[in-house]
Design a protein around this motif. Structure first.
Motif, PDB file in Angstrom:
ATOM      1  N   ASP A   5       0.830  -1.199   0.000  1.00  0.00           N
ATOM      2  CA  ASP A   5       0.000   0.000   0.000  1.00  0.00           C
ATOM      3  C   ASP A   5       0.870   1.256   0.000  1.00  0.00           C
ATOM      4  O   ASP A   5       0.584   2.217  -0.686  1.00  0.00           O
ATOM      5  N   ALA A   8       2.532   1.904  -3.393  1.00  0.00           N
ATOM      6  CA  ALA A   8       1.601   2.271  -4.455  1.00  0.00           C
ATOM      7  C   ALA A   8       1.193   3.737  -4.344  1.00  0.00           C
ATOM      8  O   ALA A   8       0.781   4.332  -5.322  1.00  0.00           O
ATOM      9  N   ASN A   9       1.315   4.326  -3.191  1.00  0.00           N
ATOM     10  CA  ASN A   9       0.864   5.687  -2.947  1.00  0.00           C
ATOM     11  C   ASN A   9       2.041   6.532  -2.460  1.00  0.00           C
ATOM     12  O   ASN A   9       2.519   6.329  -1.353  1.00  0.00           O
ATOM     13  N   ALA A  12       1.599   8.164   0.920  1.00  0.00           N
ATOM     14  CA  ALA A  12       1.730   7.198   2.014  1.00  0.00           C
ATOM     15  C   ALA A  12       3.201   6.942   2.321  1.00  0.00           C
ATOM     16  O   ALA A  12       3.584   6.832   3.496  1.00  0.00           O
ATOM     17  N   GLN A  13       4.041   6.881   1.294  1.00  0.00           N
ATOM     18  CA  GLN A  13       5.481   6.731   1.501  1.00  0.00           C
ATOM     19  C   GLN A  13       6.030   7.919   2.278  1.00  0.00           C
ATOM     20  O   GLN A  13       6.812   7.753   3.212  1.00  0.00           O
ATOM     21  N   ARG A  60       2.124  15.642 -10.740  1.00  0.00           N
ATOM     22  CA  ARG A  60       0.734  16.108 -10.743  1.00  0.00           C
ATOM     23  C   ARG A  60       0.557  17.330 -11.632  1.00  0.00           C
ATOM     24  O   ARG A  60      -0.469  17.487 -12.275  1.00  0.00           O
ATOM     25  N   SER A  75      -4.898  20.104  -1.682  1.00  0.00           N
ATOM     26  CA  SER A  75      -3.754  19.192  -1.583  1.00  0.00           C
ATOM     27  C   SER A  75      -2.479  19.863  -2.084  1.00  0.00           C
ATOM     28  O   SER A  75      -1.393  19.609  -1.545  1.00  0.00           O
ATOM     29  N   GLU A 128      -3.257  13.771   1.479  1.00  0.00           N
ATOM     30  CA  GLU A 128      -3.663  12.413   1.114  1.00  0.00           C
ATOM     31  C   GLU A 128      -5.190  12.289   1.088  1.00  0.00           C
ATOM     32  O   GLU A 128      -5.762  11.745   0.144  1.00  0.00           O
ATOM     33  N   THR A 132      -7.288  11.606  -2.294  1.00  0.00           N
ATOM     34  CA  THR A 132      -8.142  10.414  -2.352  1.00  0.00           C
ATOM     35  C   THR A 132      -9.567  10.808  -2.697  1.00  0.00           C
ATOM     36  O   THR A 132     -10.212  10.175  -3.538  1.00  0.00           O
ATOM     37  N   GLU A 135      -9.735  11.870  -6.375  1.00  0.00           N
ATOM     38  CA  GLU A 135      -9.674  10.714  -7.272  1.00  0.00           C
ATOM     39  C   GLU A 135     -10.983   9.936  -7.257  1.00  0.00           C
ATOM     40  O   GLU A 135     -11.437   9.450  -8.286  1.00  0.00           O
TER      41      GLU A 135
END
Length: 150
Positions: A5, A8-9, A12-13, A60, A75, A128, A132, A135
C-alpha cells in the motif's frame, strides 16, 4: 497499511518517512539534546522527503488535464506546506551538524524540528485525504450513469 500500500501511494510513503522523523525528533526532545549523528540522519531523511514532495507536485502538475485542478486544490497547498516544513527541519538539523550548536540550544532546535516534522505529517495527511477524495470524485464522474443504478 502494508508495504505494498505504501509503495503504491507516494503520499503514504512520505507519511512513513515523516512519522519516523517525528519519532526521531521526539526522542531528541526527551533526551534534551540532539547528537550530530541524529542530525545527519534528519538532514538526509528530511531532504529526501522534500525531494519526493517536489517530484509528486511535478508529476501532478505535468498532467495537463488535471494540472489546473491540482494547483487550485487544497492538496497542492498542503504539499507546499509539507515541503517547507521538511526543508525547515533539514536546515535546523544542518545547523547542529555544521556548527556544533551548544547543548542549551539543541533542546530548542529539537523542539522546533519536532514541530516542523509534525506539521509536515499533518499537511501530508490532509493532502492524502484531499487527493483520495478528488480521485474518488473523478472516478465517479467517468462512471456511466447506468452503472450507478444497480
Amino acid at each position: 497499511m502494508d508495504h505494498s500500500d505504501a509503495t503504491a501511494n507516494p503520499v503514504a510513503q512520505l507519511l512513513v518517512v515523516t512519522r519516523s522523523l517525528v519519532e526521531l525528533t521526539d526522542r531528541a526532545m526527551s533526551d534534551s539534546e540532539l547528537s550530530r549523528a541524529a542530525a545527519d540522519v534528519l538532514v538526509f531523511a528530511a531532504r529526501q522527503a522534500a525531494r519526493l514532495v517536489e517530484d509528486l507536485v511535478s508529476v501532478r502538475s505535468h498532467d495537463a488535464m488535471r494540472a489546473r485542478d491540482f494547483v487550485q486544490s487544497t492538496s497542492s497547498a498542503d504539499l507546499d506546506r509539507a515541503y517547507t516544513d521538511l526543508e525547515c527541519l533539514a536546515e535546523a538539523a544542518g545547523m547542529i551538524r555544521a556548527h556544533g550548536i551548544g547543548s542549551q540550544y539543541r533542546a530548542h532546535l529539537a523542539y522546533l524540528m519536532r514541530y516542523a516534522a509534525e506539521s509536515a505529517c499533518t499537511a501530508l495527511e490532509r493532502a492524502e485525504r484531499s487527493m483520495t477524495r478528488a480521485e474518488a470524485l473523478s472516478g465517479m464522474a467517468t462512471t456511466p450513469a447506468t452503472a450507478l443504478h444497480i
